[in-house]
Design an enzyme around this catalytic site. Structure first.
Site, short mmCIF file in Angstrom:
data_model
loop_
_atom_site.label_atom_id
_atom_site.label_comp_id
_atom_site.label_asym_id
_atom_site.label_seq_id
_atom_site.Cartn_x
_atom_site.Cartn_y
_atom_site.Cartn_z
N ILE A 155 0.83 -1.21 0.00
CA ILE A 155 0.00 0.00 0.00
C ILE A 155 0.87 1.27 0.00
O ILE A 155 0.65 2.18 -0.80
CB ILE A 155 -0.96 0.00 1.22
N THR A 232 -3.99 5.09 7.84
CA THR A 232 -4.93 4.10 7.29
C THR A 232 -4.37 2.69 7.53
O THR A 232 -4.78 1.75 6.87
CB THR A 232 -5.18 4.31 5.77
N SER A 233 -3.43 2.56 8.50
CA SER A 233 -2.83 1.23 8.73
C SER A 233 -3.59 0.49 9.82
O SER A 233 -4.56 -0.22 9.51
CB SER A 233 -1.33 1.35 9.03
N ARG A 234 -3.19 0.65 11.06
CA ARG A 234 -3.94 0.10 12.18
C ARG A 234 -3.96 1.15 13.28
O ARG A 234 -2.96 1.87 13.49
CB ARG A 234 -3.29 -1.19 12.72
N ASP A 258 -8.46 6.40 9.25
CA ASP A 258 -9.45 5.40 8.83
C ASP A 258 -9.51 4.27 9.85
O ASP A 258 -10.32 3.36 9.72
CB ASP A 258 -9.05 4.84 7.45
N GLU A 263 -11.32 0.79 17.85
CA GLU A 263 -12.39 0.73 16.87
C GLU A 263 -13.26 -0.52 16.99
O GLU A 263 -14.41 -0.53 16.54
CB GLU A 263 -11.83 0.82 15.44
N HIS A 295 -12.87 2.70 8.92
CA HIS A 295 -12.14 1.55 8.36
C HIS A 295 -12.75 1.10 7.03
O HIS A 295 -13.17 -0.05 6.86
CB HIS A 295 -12.10 0.38 9.37
N GLN A 296 -12.81 2.05 6.10
CA GLN A 296 -13.40 1.75 4.80
C GLN A 296 -12.36 1.78 3.69
O GLN A 296 -12.72 1.67 2.51
CB GLN A 296 -14.51 2.76 4.49
N PHE A 298 -10.36 -0.33 2.53
CA PHE A 298 -10.35 -1.53 1.66
C PHE A 298 -11.61 -1.63 0.81
O PHE A 298 -11.68 -2.49 -0.08
CB PHE A 298 -10.28 -2.79 2.55
P1 NAD Z 1 2.91 -4.86 3.50
O1 NAD Z 1 3.30 -5.98 4.39
O2 NAD Z 1 2.93 -5.05 2.02
O3 NAD Z 1 3.79 -3.56 3.84
C1 NAD Z 1 4.11 -3.17 5.14
C2 NAD Z 1 5.48 -2.50 5.09
O4 NAD Z 1 5.74 -1.97 6.39
C3 NAD Z 1 6.61 -3.49 4.76
O5 NAD Z 1 7.37 -2.99 3.68
C4 NAD Z 1 7.41 -3.54 6.05
O6 NAD Z 1 8.80 -3.75 5.83
C5 NAD Z 1 7.13 -2.17 6.63
N1 NAD Z 1 7.42 -2.06 8.05
C6 NAD Z 1 7.36 -3.02 9.00
N2 NAD Z 1 7.75 -2.52 10.20
C7 NAD Z 1 8.06 -1.21 9.97
C8 NAD Z 1 8.54 -0.18 10.82
N3 NAD Z 1 8.77 -0.38 12.11
N4 NAD Z 1 8.74 1.05 10.26
C9 NAD Z 1 8.53 1.27 8.94
N5 NAD Z 1 8.09 0.30 8.10
C10 NAD Z 1 7.84 -0.91 8.62
O7 NAD Z 1 1.44 -4.44 3.99
P2 NAD Z 1 0.36 -3.57 3.18
O8 NAD Z 1 -0.50 -4.48 2.39
O9 NAD Z 1 1.04 -2.44 2.52
O10 NAD Z 1 -0.52 -3.04 4.38
C11 NAD Z 1 0.00 -2.15 5.35
C12 NAD Z 1 -0.97 -2.10 6.52
O11 NAD Z 1 -2.18 -1.44 6.12
C13 NAD Z 1 -1.44 -3.51 6.97
O12 NAD Z 1 -0.57 -4.08 7.92
C14 NAD Z 1 -2.77 -3.24 7.55
O13 NAD Z 1 -2.63 -3.08 8.94
C15 NAD Z 1 -3.23 -1.93 6.91
N6 NAD Z 1 -4.42 -2.08 6.06
C16 NAD Z 1 -5.46 -1.24 6.26
C17 NAD Z 1 -6.60 -1.35 5.47
C18 NAD Z 1 -7.76 -0.40 5.61
O14 NAD Z 1 -8.86 -0.73 5.15
N7 NAD Z 1 -7.58 0.76 6.20
C19 NAD Z 1 -6.67 -2.35 4.49
C20 NAD Z 1 -5.56 -3.18 4.30
C21 NAD Z 1 -4.44 -3.04 5.10
#
Ligand code: NAD
Length: 333
Positions: A155, A232-234, A258, A263, A295-296, A298
């Site tokens: 992402i 938008t991560s966690r 998000d 949540e 959390h939308q 996705f």
């Molecule tokens: P991914 O595994 O492809 O990428 C995560 C990246 O974070 C990796 O490159 C990893 O090396 C890096 N990382 C790990 N620890 C780190 C740190 N301490 N500092 C900096 N970078 C670090 O995952 P993704 O598919 O890109 O998804 C990222 C996050 O987005 C998921 O873990 C999930 O929690 C969240 N997500 C949210 C939604 C949403 O609807 N809002 C949907 C999907 C995923």
């Protein structure tokens, strides 16, 4: 396989039923979230299919295993809600959907950045009330600003490219550098340096012990005064109380989220008739420079198709070989 689908909404039923048409697994859609209180519903199922706020802590996994469940099929990428060690101990395999549509979340991230910057949420309401004044709606050009992307995986790398296309200077922090991004002009730096130079900071790392409250009071103090923070991560990657303090002091210029630490108690249900008892969340909603979506990120047609297809693929592979396609295993000590 007999699969209990927890936290099931109408859209889960629609997309999973379509994806399952050929495979023919026996899917039972259950509205409750999975927790110790609801794990009793797992009796008679071979697999459980869960979403981001279902709990897969040790106690739940133990009960699941006792009921004969052998597979947890997450219909999500993140697996921070699963005790992987306990799952391995109880002989329960865990599968996830590693990448479905990074564009869905990346584009939602851009929506938050653009809406916050140009105050679209406020402009929308004003115009509907016949108020065409521009005071308070002043934004800035994205072009030429510095954006910091923390986590340049599936992402984050798309977000970085979208921001490059807007003419931003890109700084990234990730223990694993993306060489293609570097060639496109993204500079890698440590998190502290990134925070100090970025006008916009956007979070795309997973939630782990190392990233829990990565953005705390100390981190906000390192940020440029008035910078924008997007998550938008966690939820728990940001210390929400610290973000509120930052907004009150002006250290944070705006916040777009998000995801939210607590949540699980709020999101994905219509609570418009209820009083929100979470005072921290309620405080967030009072700021004019905060946008919260539930959390939308996705939630696009393409992502829902992919999530459903890959989830069914994981279940079918497990039924045939004892291994899902995208298995998640505990990290090595
Ligand atoms: P991914 O595994 O492809 O990428 C995560 C990246 O974070 C990796 O490159 C990893 O090396 C890096 N990382 C790990 N620890 C780190 C740190 N301490 N500092 C900096 N970078 C670090 O995952 P993704 O598919 O890109 O998804 C990222 C996050 O987005 C998921 O873990 C999930 O929690 C969240 N997500 C949210 C939604 C949403 O609807 N809002 C949907 C999907 C995923």
């Amino acid at each position: 396989m007999r699969v209990a689908v927890f936290s099931a909404k109408s859209y889960d039923r629609e997309f999973l039923t379509a994806a399952n048409a050929e495979a023919g697994h026996d899917l039972t859609f259950l509205e409750p979230q999975l927790s110790c209180e609801t794990a009793g519903l797992l009796a008679g199922f071979d697999a459980v299919c869960t979403f981001v706020n279902d709990s897969l802590e040790r106690g739940v996994l133990e009960m699941a295993a006792q009921h004969g469940v052998r597979l947890v099929a997450l219909r999500a990428a993140g697996f921070n809600n699963v005790d992987l060690q306990a799952a391995a101990e109880f002989g329960v395999a865990v599968a996830r959907v590693p990448a479905y549509s990074p564009h869905a979340v990346a584009e939602h991230t851009m929506a938050l950045i653009l809406a916050l910057n140009r105050k679209i949420h406020r402009a929308y309401n004003r115009v509907r009330e016949g108020n065409f004044a521009l005071d308070g709606l002043l934004g800035f050009d994205l072009c030429g600003k510095t954006a910091g992307v923390i986590g340049t995986g599936a992402i984050g790398s798309v977000v970085a490219r979208l921001l490059l296309a807007f003419g931003c200077n890109l700084v990234a922090a990730d223990p694993v550098e993306d060489t293609a991004l570097r060639r496109q002009g993204v500079r890698y730096a440590g998190v502290d340096e990134l925070l100090g130079v970025s006008d916009i900071v956007t979070l795309h790392c997973p939630l782990t012990a190392a990233t829990s409250h990565l953005i705390d009071r100390r981190a906000i103090a390192r940020m440029k005064r008035g910078a924008m923070l997007i998550n938008t991560s966690r939820g728990a990657v940001v210390d929400t109380r610290a973000a509120i303090a930052g907004l009150k002091s002006g250290a944070l210029g705006s916040l777009g989220i998000d995801v939210y630490e607590e949540e699980a108690e709020l999101f994905f249900d219509d609570r418009s008739q209820e009083v929100i008892s979470d005072d921290v969340f309620a405080r967030l909603l009072t700021f004019p420079n905060v946008i919260v979506t539930g959390h939308q990120g996705f939630f696009t047609v393409e992502a829902m198709h992919a999530i459903a297809e890959i989830t069914i693929l994981n279940i079918s592979a497990f039924a045939q070989t004892g291994r899902p396609v995208h298995q998640v295993t505990p990290p090595r000590e």
